[in-house]
Design an enzyme around this catalytic site. Structure first.
Site, short mmCIF file in Angstrom:
data_model
loop_
_atom_site.label_atom_id
_atom_site.label_comp_id
_atom_site.label_asym_id
_atom_site.label_seq_id
_atom_site.Cartn_x
_atom_site.Cartn_y
_atom_site.Cartn_z
N CYS A 1 69.04 11.81 37.03
CA CYS A 1 68.01 11.48 38.03
C CYS A 1 68.57 11.19 39.42
CB CYS A 1 67.20 10.29 37.55
SG CYS A 1 68.21 8.97 36.87
N HIS B 1 65.17 6.15 43.13
CA HIS B 1 66.58 6.13 43.52
C HIS B 1 66.68 6.59 44.98
CE1 HIS B 1 67.45 5.36 39.46
NE2 HIS B 1 68.07 6.46 39.10
#
Ligand SMILES: NC(=O)c1ccc[n+]([C@@H]2O[C@H](COP(=O)([O-])OP(=O)(O)OC[C@H]3O[C@@H](n4cnc5c(N)ncnc54)[C@H](OP(=O)(O)O)[C@@H]3O)[C@@H](O)[C@H]2O)c1
Length: 360
Positions: A146, A262
């Site tokens: 990710c 993120h």
């Protein structure tokens, strides 16, 4: 279909879905990624026929899909073979145990674990970047880590035009990237702080340090050279997705007390010269990217949560060397970093006529 039109097609949300229903299994349905996967399959009107959810079987649990409650059970090969398509969103070990056998038996498998990402027989796919890697040769497809997904999507057009030769990344990674137990730990730490005034050292915590009101430069274990597991994944997987083995990448992965999303602070050095205007124009036309040209419009994880695609802003020339620029990139690790990318891969397989109901 040309490579470019394939990438654009990868963005349209379930518009040309076939009427035929696909029997779907989700291994890890009760997890962080699993929960989002179930919601996205419904929201994007993926044509799910029979639905089979699996979990560890350690505790009784159930998921709701399409308004119906389904108990989760422990997976076994026979039960998984009932599906036309299996999403693996559990652990490396579970993917290792089942995915290759299922694919060999004709079941399409989309694996979000790290187990097969670097296996050269298995395509590692972000549809906006390399949908062309999806073909009849492999029914087992891996989705990437990710963290690198944001960089892979945001910088791909610039890389193709100006050839990125060196990439430096600092990542600021959300707690949900480590799964539901990590989220529970953060909640416990916060509760303790608000009732006792201090962050506790939980005995059975998922992370190496407390995460509430803290951050630490460790995501995974360290190798002999001092690289964390996450830093190694970013390097190896990005090179594979971009088919760019010569690219040099250095990164520092930091865990931060953000729930989801993120963020990446990126320095990219290119082989060819560019102007900031040319970079802006490439970023504005990059599939799957929302680029904010206004520096005050930068994305944040809170705003990016539960949104599709990748966001970027704060483009500027780096002072450290010629042909080097800086960019801030944010994406939801549970969406584009995992569940959404997997559903988009499945949609792409449908559009290509690869994934269909087959009597096996
Ligand atoms: N979180 C992210 O941002 C992210 C991003 C990209 C990729 N991934 C990958 O996605 C996968 C899932 O991550 P997650 O964050 O959703 O983890 P999670 O919240 O911890 O959920 C894990 C899921 O896997 C199930 N599971 C565990 N052991 C199992 C077993 N032996 N057999 C069957 N099911 C089992 C769990 O079931 P129980 O409920 O019974 O424990 C749960 O449903 C991992 O491979 C991870 O590397 C995660």
């Amino acid at each position: 279909m040309s490579r470019a039109s394939e990438r654009t097609a990868g963005l349209s949300v379930g518009k040309r879905i076939m009427a035929e229903k696909i029997d779907v299994a989700v291994v890890g349905a009760s997890g962080m990624v699993g929960g989002e996967l179930l919601r996205l399959l419904r929201a994007r009107k993926f044509p799910v026929g029979r639905f089979y959810p699996f979990n560890s079987g350690r505790k009784p649990s159930a998921v709701v899909f399409g308004g119906k409650r389904y108990p989760c059970t422990k997976p076994d090969l026979r039960s998984l073979k009932q599906a036309d398509l299996v999403f693996f969103v559990s652990t490396d070990e579970v993917s290792e145990r089942f995915a290759e056998k299922l694919a060999a038996d004709g079941v399409w498998c989309i694996d979000d674990s790290a187990q097969f990402r670097l296996d050269e027989r298995v395509p590692l796919v972000i549809p906006e970047v390399n949908a062309s890697a999806l073909d009849r040769r492999s029914r087992l497809i891996a989705g990437p880590n990710c963290t690198l997904t944001g960089a892979a999507v945001a910088l791909y057009r610039i890389h193709r035009k100006f050839v990125i030769s060196e990439l430096r990344i600092s990542s600021y990674q959300a707690v949900s990237g480590a799964g539901k137990r990590a989220m529970e730990d953060l909640e416990r730490e916060l509760k303790h702080y608000f009732s006792h005034g201090s962050v506790p050292a939980l005995k059975d915590r998922r992370f190496p340090r407390a995460i509430a009101f803290n951050l630490f430069p460790q995501v995974g274990g360290f190798d002999r050279e001092g690289l964390s597991g996450e830093e190694s994944k970013v390097e190896a997987e990005l090179k594979k997705i971009w088919s760019s083995p010569a690219l040099k990448i250095s990164s520092t992965a930091v865990r931060v007390p953000v729930l989801r999303g993120h963020s990446l602070s990126v320095w990219a050095k290119t082989r060819r010269a560019w102007s900031l205007g040319a970079l802006r124009s490439e970023l504005a036309r990059t599939p799957g990217l929302d680029f904010a040209a206004d520096p005050y419009d930068y994305p944040t994880p809170l705003e990016a949560a539960k949104t599709e695609g990748v966001k970027a802003g704060r483009l500027r020339k780096a002072k450290t060397s010629p042909n080097e620029f800086q960019l801030w990139i944010v994406s939801d690790n549970l969406y584009k970093g995992a569940a959404l990318n997997s559903v988009e891969i499945a949609e792409c397989l449908l559009r290509k006529g690869l994934l269909r109901k087959e009597g096996r």
